[in-house]
Write an enzyme that holds these catalytic residues in place. Sequence first.
Site, PDB file in Angstrom:
ATOM      1  N   SER A 161       0.829  -1.198   0.000  1.00 44.33           N
ATOM      2  CA  SER A 161       0.000   0.000   0.000  1.00 44.33           C
ATOM      3  C   SER A 161       0.869   1.256   0.000  1.00 44.33           C
ATOM      4  CB  SER A 161      -0.952  -0.036   1.197  1.00 44.33           C
ATOM      5  OG  SER A 161      -1.916   0.999   1.104  1.00 44.33           O
ATOM      6  N   ASP A 216      -0.432  -4.167  -3.946  1.00 40.84           N
ATOM      7  CA  ASP A 216      -1.562  -3.240  -4.040  1.00 40.84           C
ATOM      8  C   ASP A 216      -1.161  -1.832  -3.619  1.00 40.84           C
ATOM      9  OD1 ASP A 216      -4.161  -3.151  -5.072  1.00 40.84           O
ATOM     10  OD2 ASP A 216      -5.003  -2.872  -3.089  1.00 40.84           O
ATOM     11  N   HIS A 276      -7.950  -5.216  -0.465  1.00 34.71           N
ATOM     12  CA  HIS A 276      -6.631  -4.573  -0.375  1.00 34.71           C
ATOM     13  C   HIS A 276      -5.616  -5.526   0.264  1.00 34.71           C
ATOM     14  CE1 HIS A 276      -4.120  -1.081  -0.653  1.00 34.71           C
ATOM     15  NE2 HIS A 276      -4.057  -0.840   0.654  1.00 34.71           N
TER      16      HIS A 276
END
Length: 451
Positions: free
Chosen positions: A158, A182, A252
Amino acid sequence: MFLWQYLTLLLLTTVQICKAEECAEFTDLKLAHAIIGTSIRVRLLLYTKENATCGTLLSHSNLSAHPQFLLTRPTTFIVHGYRPSGSPPIWINPVRELLLERADLNVIVVDWNHGAANVNYMKAVENTRKTAANLTAFIQKMKNNGASLSSIHMIGVSLGAHISGFVGANFNGTIGRITALDPAGPLFTGKSEKDRLDLTDAQFVDALHTDIDALGFREPLGHIDFYANGGTDQPGCPRTIFSGGSYFKCDHQRSVLLFIDSLNRTCSSRAFPCDSYKDFLDGKCLKCDQFGSLGCPVFGYNVTQWKDILQKLGQTKTYFSTTAQSPFCKTNYMLEVMIWNKEERWGYLTVKLHGNGKEAVATIDHKESMFRKFTETKLLAQFDQDIQSVEKMSLKFSTNSVCEPKRKLRVLRARLTRLDGNEKRLCRYDVLLAENKEVIFKPLPCEDNNF
């Protein structure tokens, strides 16, 4: 004698307690910290084969203070992302342990929970630059002491993906590899390359996308970008807000779980270069001639086998599908069907493979397929298990029509070709499929010369 045994036991217990106190742990904060807001503080926790479960807090200024930190070893940094609850990421330990099982590494967990734990996401984004500056200074010291930048691998999740990109950019793309799981989308989407991760930030950049319609980044960022299940709506993740926090983070977080599968060799997910996930599901992108004998790239830790080719190609988007839980990988086949009905038939197929007491199922229902007389219809069949030795096979034809009369599909030939490189083929000739009726048979050697 009893006194001696008691003293020995007391000494051993004291040693164990002291050792436990020496182990550095990831910062555990609470929601209250995130609500108040935390200022940036970066801690580097070192793990090696010698201390695989006991972290050592590294000094930013004196690398020689840690004799177990051998700069002749490759070094992998694990960089987490936004932590709105303040709790440690549940995936940190499995990733670190599996990396050390794979190779003799320095694994450094980058703990920037002070800075990432903040209900104000914009403040956490602001802290990514500060974290990157801290890591850049540390890696520069590593380089000054003889470490090779090419042997550095950064795994960023992330916001951690963009932190890794900023670090890589500070070294003009000379670090060895960045793996982006991600990469974060909010406040990074639409930014120029200098303000986010891009493929020039390392010698090799591989990225996985699992939540492009919410928390993740939609566009490709690396030499190879993997879009699991099209990059949205991961199987097994909740679809309504009534599921609580899992609704927001499941897609996610799936990126890390897929990477863990690749690390522990649970299975291998072949990914196919394609313009879109729809084209992939339609079976339009099942060849990987540009990769030669290697075949289609496999997602995850071992994708570096394709590194040289991917660097020449520049940027490659690939797609693959997964199951709802670990092991996540599917086994891909191309199904070619030729019928001899006079009229066209439209519908869906379900294929099953049986062997060694197991059953693997592939349901081809993402859209209605057309079947035409003496014309080969090519479909992608993705099985939820890998059956190496197929003893039986079955086909079922359906139309999902309630009002229409039941149809029959007169199959002249069904050919199933495995797509993992060995091109194992299974065939069956002259099969009558009554609608919604499963037909089980033993597959035959393919008589390709007859068609």
